[in-house]
Scaffold this active site. Structure first.
Site, PDB file in Angstrom:
ATOM      1  N   ASP A   4     -20.459 -77.469 -44.635  1.00 29.77           N
ATOM      2  CA  ASP A   4     -21.225 -79.083 -44.714  1.00 29.77           C
ATOM      3  C   ASP A   4     -19.923 -79.826 -45.508  1.00 29.77           C
ATOM      4  O   ASP A   4     -19.162 -79.225 -45.979  1.00 29.77           O
ATOM      5  CB  ASP A   4     -22.666 -79.075 -45.374  1.00 29.77           C
ATOM      6  CG  ASP A   4     -22.932 -80.392 -45.689  1.00 29.77           C
ATOM      7  OD1 ASP A   4     -23.057 -81.106 -44.607  1.00 29.77           O
ATOM      8  OD2 ASP A   4     -23.095 -80.784 -46.986  1.00 29.77           O
ATOM      9  N   ASP A 198     -24.840 -77.663 -49.420  1.00 26.59           N
ATOM     10  CA  ASP A 198     -25.543 -77.825 -50.692  1.00 26.59           C
ATOM     11  C   ASP A 198     -26.675 -78.899 -50.632  1.00 26.59           C
ATOM     12  O   ASP A 198     -27.312 -78.996 -51.554  1.00 26.59           O
ATOM     13  CB  ASP A 198     -24.525 -78.306 -51.724  1.00 26.59           C
ATOM     14  CG  ASP A 198     -24.463 -79.871 -51.471  1.00 26.59           C
ATOM     15  OD1 ASP A 198     -23.962 -80.139 -50.417  1.00 26.59           O
ATOM     16  OD2 ASP A 198     -24.428 -80.485 -52.192  1.00 26.59           O
ATOM     17  N   ASP A 202     -29.065 -79.131 -45.081  1.00 29.15           N
ATOM     18  CA  ASP A 202     -28.366 -77.868 -44.706  1.00 29.15           C
ATOM     19  C   ASP A 202     -29.402 -76.746 -44.276  1.00 29.15           C
ATOM     20  O   ASP A 202     -28.955 -75.604 -43.938  1.00 29.15           O
ATOM     21  CB  ASP A 202     -27.222 -77.594 -45.649  1.00 29.15           C
ATOM     22  CG  ASP A 202     -26.274 -78.609 -45.761  1.00 29.15           C
ATOM     23  OD1 ASP A 202     -25.905 -79.274 -44.544  1.00 29.15           O
ATOM     24  OD2 ASP A 202     -25.665 -78.736 -46.727  1.00 29.15           O
TER      25      ASP A 202
END
Length: 301
Positions: A4, A198, A202
């Site tokens: 990410d 995080d 996600d």
């Protein structure tokens, strides 16, 4: 390994770059909604706004990939991306379009506050790539691992990542379901896929990946969805996790191999009557000592 971007490849806290609010109340509404969110952008704004007043928020809701909504003092508000505004047919005037375009040119993330009729606030966030990101990416490549980035950010910053980190597979403007689809596509090719993230957006991707890795700064939902949770948010831990797992796997196979050989020989001697009971007991102790000693090699990874 897919990463990410926001809060993972980039720093956990971002700097508030440009702000515009219709009035002081709009600023307080923006602050109050963000106070209820776990998103890195929200935490960055809350941290920077020292003179904001917190208002009571009801019916708070997270809209994955778009933003958040809630009722503040009896009035409904939405806060998030321009795509979120389009769902309610809220348009930007020329002033806001100029603010948006300038922010995007600078590689910034833009957010809007609206009462579902008009835009009441605009905040852009400047972001910087973590200093250890290049080292982590290079280390993964040296391990013959493909590296990619899945981000909901614009293609402009995706191009910055390609240039700065040397990652060719950077996919931008993705919603959570698009990240999920990207992972499923790679898995369908027979690849083992890991996802590092995080943020709350996600969670679906972390669950779908063969290995979900939550960074230390991740949300509770992210950690629940991941296979591995890292206490630290240092990206260099990602290649270390893979190196350690490979070492552990080799040690396990070694232990299994020698355990089978050891027992086969022992059973052969016992059946043929050549194994003294005292020696058998000693052999079992030595077997356990060998397994423990071999396993301690993991500490040297």
């Amino acid at each position: 390994v897919f990463f990410d971007k926001t809060g993972t490849i980039t720093d956990k806290f971002m700097k508030v770059s440009t702000t515009w609010f219709k009035d002081e109340n709009a600023k307080n509404v923006f602050f109050s909604l963000e106070k209820n969110s776990e998103h890195p952008l929200a935490k960055s704004f809350v941290k920077s706004c020292q003179d904001c007043k917190e208002l009571k928020v009801e019916n708070f809701k997270v809209h994955f990939g778009f933003g958040i909504s809630g009722n503040v003092e009896g009035k409904d508000y939405i806060l998030g991306s321009e795509e979120f505004l389009k769902q309610y047919n809220v348009n930007l005037d020329e002033h806001l379009k100029n603010l948006r375009d300038k922010a995007i040119e600078n590689g910034e993330i833009v957010t809007f506050l609206s009462d579902k009729k008009q835009v009441l606030g605009f905040v852009s966030f400047s972001q910087s790539i973590r200093p250890e990101a290049k080292l982590a990416v290079d280390a993964l490549k040296s391990l013959n691992i493909e590296v990619g980035v899945l981000t909901g950010d614009t293609q402009h910053f995706a191009n910055v990542l390609k240039k700065e980190l040397g990652i060719e597979d950077v996919r931008a403007n993705l919603l959570p379901e698009d990240k999920l689809k990207a992972i499923e596509e790679e898995k369908a090719k027979g690849k083992v896929v890991a996802m590092v993230g995080d943020g709350i957006n996600d969670a679906p991707a972390l669950t779908a990946a063969d290995i979900g890795i939550a960074m230390g700064c991740g949300t509770d939902l992210t950690r629940e969805s991941a296979s591995i949770s890292l206490i630290s948010d240092d990206l260099r831990k990602i290649p270390l996790v893979i190196i350690l797992s490979r070492k552990v796997k080799r040690v396990i196979y070694t232990n299994i191999f020698w355990a089978f050989i050891y027992n086969i020989i022992g059973m052969g001697l016992a059946v043929s009557g050549h194994l003294n009971p005292v020696f058998a007991a000693l052999a079992m102790v030595l077997s356990s000592v060998f397994v423990i000693g071999n396993s301690l090699r993991v500490k040297s990874y």
